[in-house]
Design a protein around this motif. Sequence first.
Motif, short mmCIF file in Angstrom:
data_model
loop_
_atom_site.label_atom_id
_atom_site.label_comp_id
_atom_site.label_asym_id
_atom_site.label_seq_id
_atom_site.Cartn_x
_atom_site.Cartn_y
_atom_site.Cartn_z
N HIS A 1 0.87 -1.19 0.00
CA HIS A 1 0.00 0.00 0.00
C HIS A 1 0.91 1.24 0.00
CE1 HIS A 1 -3.69 2.25 0.88
NE2 HIS A 1 -2.94 3.00 1.64
N ILE A 2 1.09 1.82 -1.19
CA ILE A 2 1.99 2.97 -1.31
C ILE A 2 1.26 4.14 -1.98
CG2 ILE A 2 4.03 1.49 -1.38
CD1 ILE A 2 4.25 2.09 -4.39
N TRP A 3 1.89 5.31 -1.89
CA TRP A 3 1.35 6.51 -2.53
C TRP A 3 2.17 6.85 -3.76
CZ3 TRP A 3 0.29 10.60 1.86
CH2 TRP A 3 -0.77 10.15 2.65
N ASP A 4 1.51 7.46 -4.72
CA ASP A 4 2.14 7.93 -5.95
C ASP A 4 3.01 9.15 -5.59
OD1 ASP A 4 2.66 9.44 -8.32
OD2 ASP A 4 0.94 8.50 -9.30
N VAL A 5 4.32 8.97 -5.59
CA VAL A 5 5.27 10.00 -5.16
C VAL A 5 5.16 11.25 -6.02
CG1 VAL A 5 7.71 10.55 -4.83
CG2 VAL A 5 6.84 8.31 -4.15
N ASN A 6 5.03 11.08 -7.32
CA ASN A 6 4.92 12.26 -8.20
C ASN A 6 3.65 13.05 -7.92
OD1 ASN A 6 7.37 11.85 -9.54
ND2 ASN A 6 6.43 10.42 -10.97
N LYS A 7 2.57 12.36 -7.63
CA LYS A 7 1.32 13.06 -7.33
C LYS A 7 1.42 13.78 -5.99
CE LYS A 7 -3.60 12.56 -7.94
NZ LYS A 7 -4.68 11.72 -8.37
N VAL A 8 2.08 13.16 -5.01
CA VAL A 8 2.29 13.82 -3.72
C VAL A 8 3.08 15.11 -3.94
CG1 VAL A 8 3.41 13.66 -1.45
CG2 VAL A 8 2.17 11.69 -2.35
N LYS A 9 4.17 15.03 -4.73
CA LYS A 9 4.98 16.21 -5.01
C LYS A 9 4.16 17.30 -5.70
CE LYS A 9 9.40 13.83 -5.39
NZ LYS A 9 10.46 13.36 -6.29
N GLU A 10 3.39 16.90 -6.68
CA GLU A 10 2.56 17.86 -7.43
C GLU A 10 1.58 18.58 -6.49
OE1 GLU A 10 -1.17 17.38 -10.43
OE2 GLU A 10 0.62 16.22 -10.95
N LEU A 11 0.91 17.82 -5.65
CA LEU A 11 -0.05 18.41 -4.72
C LEU A 11 0.64 19.27 -3.66
CD1 LEU A 11 -2.34 15.28 -4.38
CD2 LEU A 11 -3.02 17.49 -5.36
N ALA A 12 1.81 18.84 -3.21
CA ALA A 12 2.55 19.61 -2.20
C ALA A 12 3.07 20.92 -2.77
CB ALA A 12 3.70 18.77 -1.65
N GLU A 13 3.28 20.99 -4.06
CA GLU A 13 3.79 22.20 -4.70
C GLU A 13 2.69 23.19 -5.07
OE1 GLU A 13 6.04 20.62 -7.95
OE2 GLU A 13 7.71 20.04 -6.65
N ASP A 14 1.43 22.79 -4.95
CA ASP A 14 0.31 23.64 -5.32
C ASP A 14 0.15 24.76 -4.29
OD1 ASP A 14 -2.10 24.81 -5.99
OD2 ASP A 14 -3.25 22.96 -5.97
N PRO A 15 0.36 26.03 -4.71
CA PRO A 15 0.32 27.14 -3.76
C PRO A 15 -1.07 27.72 -3.51
CG PRO A 15 0.97 27.95 -5.90
CD PRO A 15 0.80 26.45 -6.04
N GLN A 16 -2.12 27.15 -4.09
CA GLN A 16 -3.43 27.78 -4.00
C GLN A 16 -4.10 27.64 -2.63
OE1 GLN A 16 -5.43 25.26 -7.09
NE2 GLN A 16 -7.21 25.58 -5.82
N HIS A 17 -3.61 26.74 -1.76
CA HIS A 17 -4.22 26.54 -0.45
C HIS A 17 -3.25 27.00 0.63
CE1 HIS A 17 -7.27 24.14 -2.44
NE2 HIS A 17 -6.30 23.50 -3.06
N CYS A 18 -3.80 27.59 1.71
CA CYS A 18 -2.94 28.03 2.81
C CYS A 18 -2.28 26.83 3.49
CB CYS A 18 -3.71 28.87 3.81
SG CYS A 18 -4.90 27.97 4.81
N ALA A 19 -2.96 25.70 3.45
CA ALA A 19 -2.43 24.47 4.05
C ALA A 19 -3.09 23.28 3.37
CB ALA A 19 -2.74 24.42 5.54
N THR A 20 -2.30 22.23 3.19
CA THR A 20 -2.83 20.98 2.67
C THR A 20 -2.47 19.87 3.65
OG1 THR A 20 -2.67 21.69 0.37
CG2 THR A 20 -2.79 19.32 0.76
N PHE A 21 -3.48 19.10 4.04
CA PHE A 21 -3.29 17.97 4.95
C PHE A 21 -3.40 16.69 4.15
CE2 PHE A 21 -4.71 21.47 7.54
CZ PHE A 21 -3.95 21.36 8.68
N PHE A 22 -2.35 15.88 4.18
CA PHE A 22 -2.31 14.57 3.52
C PHE A 22 -2.57 13.55 4.62
CE2 PHE A 22 0.06 17.39 0.89
CZ PHE A 22 0.07 16.89 -0.40
N CYS A 23 -3.71 12.87 4.56
CA CYS A 23 -4.13 11.96 5.63
C CYS A 23 -4.11 10.52 5.15
CB CYS A 23 -5.54 12.33 6.08
SG CYS A 23 -5.76 14.06 6.54
#
Length: 167
Positions: free
Chosen positions: A57-79
């Motif tokens: 059970h793993i996460w898509d690393v590229n998608k995590v990076k893409e979402l983490a780089e998105d500046p449109q939210h003051c905070a993003t929580f990865f749960c």
Amino acid sequence: MGKKNYLIEGVSCTGKTSVCSALEARGYHALNGDRVLAYCGDPTTGAPLDHVGHDTHIWDVNKVKELAEDPQHCATFFCGGSRNFNKFIHLFDKVFVLEIDLATLNKRLSERPTDDWGGHESERELIRQLHANGGDVPASGTRIDATAPIQQVVDQILAHCGLSRRL
């Protein structure tokens, strides 16, 4: 890089999905890793695998990076949990690890439907083993007592992030 990114981890039944839902209800950008990022793959290489199990059970690393780089939210929580968090943990401003006691774990496991992870006794035994040995969650991170009511758990996480209780 996004403004702020936070990882909320923990062994099964600690409340990651409930925290995600509560953060969303308060107006925060919260992503359920099981629904948005997860797939079955090799934790080292990321190569997709047919073998479905806890260890794949793993996460898509590229998608995590893409979402983490998105500046449109003051905070993003990865749960959620993944067996390859070491590939992207450096992207987070803070990491939280939800913890519960064995009695709470057993109660929550008994309420799991059979079509959900932890719904079968063999899965429950693995979850109990992971709980007993600290699981395969980040060793460093702010520990959060997830036996408290969910709103208190979320309040505590937001306080550690310096964020208000509601956006």
